[in-house]
Design a protein around this motif. Sequence first.
Motif, short mmCIF file in Angstrom:
data_model
loop_
_atom_site.label_atom_id
_atom_site.label_comp_id
_atom_site.label_asym_id
_atom_site.label_seq_id
_atom_site.Cartn_x
_atom_site.Cartn_y
_atom_site.Cartn_z
N GLU A 96 -8.24 12.16 -9.88
CA GLU A 96 -6.83 11.88 -10.10
C GLU A 96 -6.71 10.50 -10.67
OE1 GLU A 96 -4.41 12.17 -6.77
OE2 GLU A 96 -2.65 11.58 -7.75
N GLN A 133 -10.07 6.85 -2.35
CA GLN A 133 -9.08 6.30 -3.21
C GLN A 133 -9.12 4.84 -3.27
OE1 GLN A 133 -4.71 7.66 -3.08
NE2 GLN A 133 -4.30 5.52 -3.04
N LEU A 150 2.52 1.12 -16.25
CA LEU A 150 2.50 -0.08 -15.51
C LEU A 150 3.94 -0.68 -15.54
CD1 LEU A 150 1.60 -2.04 -13.41
CD2 LEU A 150 0.42 -3.16 -14.90
N GLU A 177 4.80 11.02 -8.72
CA GLU A 177 3.93 11.56 -9.83
C GLU A 177 3.39 12.92 -9.77
OE1 GLU A 177 2.13 7.68 -12.46
OE2 GLU A 177 0.84 8.36 -10.89
N SER A 229 -4.13 7.16 -11.85
CA SER A 229 -2.85 6.57 -11.86
C SER A 229 -2.66 5.38 -12.63
CB SER A 229 -1.82 6.60 -10.69
OG SER A 229 -0.69 5.68 -10.92
N GLU A 230 -2.47 5.12 -14.02
CA GLU A 230 -2.39 3.91 -14.76
C GLU A 230 -1.36 3.06 -14.14
OE1 GLU A 230 -5.83 5.29 -17.31
OE2 GLU A 230 -4.91 3.19 -16.46
N ALA A 231 -0.36 3.67 -13.83
CA ALA A 231 0.63 2.73 -13.12
C ALA A 231 0.23 1.82 -12.05
CB ALA A 231 1.77 3.51 -13.00
N MET A 232 -0.33 2.51 -11.02
CA MET A 232 -0.70 1.81 -9.94
C MET A 232 -2.06 1.33 -9.89
SD MET A 232 1.87 1.75 -7.61
CE MET A 232 2.72 1.27 -9.08
N LEU A 283 1.03 -1.02 -0.15
CA LEU A 283 0.12 0.16 0.20
C LEU A 283 0.90 1.18 -0.22
CD1 LEU A 283 -2.69 1.29 -0.08
CD2 LEU A 283 -2.94 1.01 2.59
N HIS A 322 3.85 1.33 -1.32
CA HIS A 322 4.22 1.58 -2.63
C HIS A 322 3.46 2.44 -3.58
CE1 HIS A 322 6.97 0.33 -5.89
NE2 HIS A 322 5.81 0.12 -6.69
N ILE A 323 1.94 2.19 -3.38
CA ILE A 323 0.98 2.70 -4.22
C ILE A 323 1.26 4.40 -3.97
CG2 ILE A 323 -1.39 3.13 -4.65
CD1 ILE A 323 -1.70 0.16 -4.17
N GLU A 324 1.01 4.59 -2.42
CA GLU A 324 1.03 6.16 -2.19
C GLU A 324 2.52 6.75 -2.62
OE1 GLU A 324 -1.55 7.85 -0.97
OE2 GLU A 324 -2.51 5.87 -1.27
N VAL A 334 -5.03 3.03 -9.87
CA VAL A 334 -5.47 3.98 -8.79
C VAL A 334 -6.40 4.89 -9.35
CG1 VAL A 334 -5.18 5.72 -7.15
CG2 VAL A 334 -4.02 3.52 -7.08
N ILE A 357 7.17 1.01 -14.30
CA ILE A 357 7.17 0.62 -12.69
C ILE A 357 7.68 -0.71 -12.45
CG2 ILE A 357 5.78 0.28 -10.61
CD1 ILE A 357 6.04 3.35 -11.21
N VAL A 402 4.38 6.08 -5.27
CA VAL A 402 4.44 6.32 -6.79
C VAL A 402 3.61 7.53 -7.02
CG1 VAL A 402 3.77 5.18 -8.96
CG2 VAL A 402 5.19 4.03 -7.48
N LEU A 403 2.18 7.28 -6.40
CA LEU A 403 1.20 8.67 -6.67
C LEU A 403 1.87 9.84 -6.47
CD1 LEU A 403 -1.93 7.19 -5.22
CD2 LEU A 403 -1.31 7.32 -7.65
#
Lengths: 80, 131
Positions: free
Chosen positions: B98, B126, A59, A50, B100-103, A40, A42-44, B105, A62, A46-47
Amino acid sequence: MAFEEVLARVNGVFVDVLDNEDIVLKYETTSADVEEWDSLAHIELVLEIERQFQIKFTLQEIQVFKNVGQMCDAIVEKLA
Amino acid sequence: MLDQGATFRHEFAVSEAVYQGFLGIFNDRNPLHTDSTFAQQKGFRSVVMHGNILNGFLSYFIGECLPTKDVVIHKQEIKFHRPVYLGDRVTLEATIDEVSEAMGVRAFKFKFYNQEREMVAMGRLQIGLLA
């Protein structure tokens, strides 16, 4: 932006998101080296990276990064 | 589908069943929520519905109202601006602001309005899209 500056800003993101002022990132740093860096987090991370750099990762990008340094290299390239 | 700017609306009834269900499951019987005399003495029209009923409505929204069921909630925050009372109808309006395609989200900003079109709560949530 130079690699060192990117790394410093990414370090700041890690400190804020993981709420740990003792984090000092190196090129070789991975999630195994940082206790709070779970899936979790990791998601935060990367966000927030960005948002901070106003970039978007795919993706595929990453999934290729083996460590913090490779991510920073990619950020430098995106900002160039 | 779940693109930047996509907006969703859903109306919920704060019914006796919802109120009693929340009371029965979570047992928060604070007099603000159960004693109309107490609530009126504190300046409210009647017993105030639990704020987290709105979080329950958000759970329904995420799990049942989106174009895909492949979702998991990451986080949400909510600010309660006005009391909600038994019998109110609240409308949720949520917009993706918002992506995020990578995640995988999607982040939403949302507001709840009552039947008088008064904003009763607002916040952010989120979600992650499951592979």
